[in-house]
Design an enzyme around this catalytic site. Sequence first.
Site, mmCIF file in Angstrom:
data_model
loop_
_atom_site.group_PDB
_atom_site.id
_atom_site.type_symbol
_atom_site.label_atom_id
_atom_site.label_comp_id
_atom_site.label_asym_id
_atom_site.label_seq_id
_atom_site.Cartn_x
_atom_site.Cartn_y
_atom_site.Cartn_z
ATOM 1 N N HIS A 49 63.230 87.593 38.980
ATOM 2 C CA HIS A 49 62.513 88.861 39.176
ATOM 3 C C HIS A 49 63.511 90.010 39.398
ATOM 4 O O HIS A 49 63.333 91.115 38.886
ATOM 5 C CB HIS A 49 61.590 88.772 40.393
ATOM 6 N N GLY A 62 59.497 89.506 31.692
ATOM 7 C CA GLY A 62 60.553 88.537 31.397
ATOM 8 C C GLY A 62 60.202 87.665 30.198
ATOM 9 O O GLY A 62 59.066 87.219 30.049
ATOM 10 N N ASP A 71 58.354 84.148 30.119
ATOM 11 C CA ASP A 71 56.954 83.977 29.711
ATOM 12 C C ASP A 71 56.798 84.596 28.322
ATOM 13 O O ASP A 71 56.234 85.670 28.156
ATOM 14 C CB ASP A 71 56.043 84.637 30.744
ATOM 15 N N ALA A 76 56.728 85.460 45.516
ATOM 16 C CA ALA A 76 57.657 84.322 45.631
ATOM 17 C C ALA A 76 58.907 84.667 44.802
ATOM 18 O O ALA A 76 59.347 83.916 43.931
ATOM 19 C CB ALA A 76 57.012 83.024 45.158
ATOM 20 N N SER A 124 59.278 80.532 40.259
ATOM 21 C CA SER A 124 58.761 80.310 41.624
ATOM 22 C C SER A 124 58.422 78.835 41.809
ATOM 23 O O SER A 124 58.485 78.303 42.912
ATOM 24 C CB SER A 124 57.514 81.149 41.854
#
Length: 281
Positions: A39, A150, A153, A34, A189
């Site tokens: 991303h 990333g 998180d 997704a 997402s």
Amino acid sequence: MEIFRTKKGLQEAIRLWKAQNTQKKVGFIPTMGALHEGHISLIDAAKMSSDLIVVSVFVNPAQFNEQVDLEKYPRTESADADLLKKNGCDILFLPEVSEVYPEGEPKYEIDLNGLDSVMEGMFRPGHFKGVCNVVEKLLRMVKPEIAFFGLKDFQQVAIVKHMINLRQLPVEMMACPIKRNDGGLALSSRNALLSEQEKEEARIINWTLRLAKNLVNEGKSLAVVNENARALFKLSNLELEYLEIINNSSLKPVSSMHKNMSICLAAYCGKVRLIDNIQLN
Ligand code: AMP
């Protein structure tokens, strides 16, 4: 861009590339698909320091606490492949669950040293063990020189770093900045599940984090920072799950100024759970 669904095909392609490109680097970005600009920002970072870009798209059942969340997780395989191709990915790995978790293969067990007992770990028991297990499996399959994660998180970055050190995996980990939309909302997402009105309301998350950062810069005590951030957030319709000012290494809450700290937050916007964080100093 080549696409592989089996570990064997993937490893053979990487082996061949490495044989022809000694001294060059494989950069790896694990994802659950997704895909969005967040991303893609990891791919852009990877292109700066690696020569072969490998992306995996695998919705990892082991990191979901609720079966319905796993079933509901958006799966957009052909759009993902198009986006990756357009953005310079060289190899896309799209394994089935049975390829990543072959029957009879033992799980990697890991002691996360309490890093998984705070924040996300408190509300999602077992989540980070599931993340570590899949990341370790994927790193051992791909054997990249550099892996990109990333800071969206934040806790995951700290925990994967711990796992890589503990296992002594020969990979450098690169933590990449959070990509946000024009309204400051961290791309995710899950944002696709928000209505336009909810997207507007969710801007309070970024305002709250930025208020905290400004107050820290003004030299206010962390008690005051915490109180003001919570008070601002309360003005919204979102439901706060946690708001913590933490030490970046231990992830433990800090009560007085520390040279390396962040504020992390999780909240429900309607039915959608959102997380975000900002480095405070
Ligand atoms: P996911 O597909 O949600 O597992 O995310 C795959 C990787 O993309 C993880 O390392 C995430 O932290 C990273 N990522 C997701 N959203 C963002 C964002 N908005 N900015 C930067 N990195 C992100």
